[in-house]
Design an enzyme around this catalytic site. Structure first.
Site, PDB file in Angstrom:
ATOM      1  N   SER A  84       0.861  -1.185   0.000  1.00  0.00           N
ATOM      2  CA  SER A  84       0.000   0.000   0.000  1.00  0.00           C
ATOM      3  C   SER A  84       0.895   1.230   0.000  1.00  0.00           C
ATOM      4  O   SER A  84       2.097   1.125   0.307  1.00  0.00           O
ATOM      5  CB  SER A  84      -0.877  -0.002   1.268  1.00  0.00           C
ATOM      6  N   TYR A  97      -2.268  -1.609  10.231  1.00  0.00           N
ATOM      7  CA  TYR A  97      -2.273  -1.716   8.771  1.00  0.00           C
ATOM      8  C   TYR A  97      -0.942  -1.260   8.191  1.00  0.00           C
ATOM      9  O   TYR A  97      -0.337  -1.955   7.359  1.00  0.00           O
ATOM     10  CB  TYR A  97      -3.419  -0.876   8.206  1.00  0.00           C
TER      11      TYR A  97
END
Length: 202
Positions: A84, A97
């Site tokens: 990401s 995350y």
């Protein structure tokens, strides 16, 4: 077939079943992931932290652990791991995350060096926010912590994307197709942003 990427027997099974049916694993798109709870570090539960790392990092590890022997035997293959933009920067209120997505970078680079001699390539992709359910979870979590409406949160996030909008899943798929193809045969251990210019903006 269905599989829980945190369970090694499930991962081994999906690899074995694929080899049994097709005879090889040419491309492995290692893409399972969740957002988890959104909130500051001092309000994060250990349970949530473990869950996010288990799926987003250990799932990547287990997939490679069982696919790599197949590709080494074949002496070819392309592995694409989904990280990401948050795997390349800090991300307030999303520590589990961001931590997991940083781990994907380390796993990718390490694996790429271990299997280069076997003509197996390993790269990571780093998407910007993508329209869909995962971003709805982010909007809701950020709204709760900031006291803003979901629409306000989306507008604020969009301001950080120079191209001015969220990615579409097709934008991500096009990059994956390139890395899966022979057109990228001399690329390995690389981090590929598909982020609307977020990396350039700092």
């Amino acid at each position: 077939m269905e599989a829980n990427v945190t369970k090694e027997e499930d991962v081994k099974n999906y690899v074995d079943q694929t080899v049994n049916k097709f005879g090889s694993v040419d491309v492995f798109f290692n893409n399972a992931g969740i957002i988890g709870e959104v909130g500051p570090i001092d309000q994060q539960s250990l349970e949530n932290f473990n869950k996010v790392l288990s799926i987003n990092a250990m799932g990547i590890f287990l997939g490679m652990k069982h696919v790599i022997p197949v590709m080494k035997k074949q002496q070819y293959g392309s592995i694409i791991n989904t990280s990401s933009v948050d795997g390349l920067r800090g991300s307030p209120n999303m520590a589990p995350y961001a931590t997991a997505k940083h781990a994907v970078v380390g796993l990718t680079k390490t694996a790429s060096l271990e299997v280069a001699e076997n003509n197996v390539r390993v790269n990571s992709i780093h998407p910007a926010p993508v329209s869909g359910d995962m971003m709805k979870t982010v909007h809701q979590g950020q709204s709760a912590s900031q006291g803003n409406e979901d629409e306000q949160v989306q507008e604020e996030i969009t301001k950080g994307i120079p191209l001015g909008h969220y990615a579409d899943s097709k934008n991500i798929a096009n990059l994956v197709l390139f890395l899966a193809s022979d057109e990228s045969e001399f690329i390995t251990g690389a981090e590929y942003r598909v982020d609307g210019g977020m990396g350039a903006a700092g």
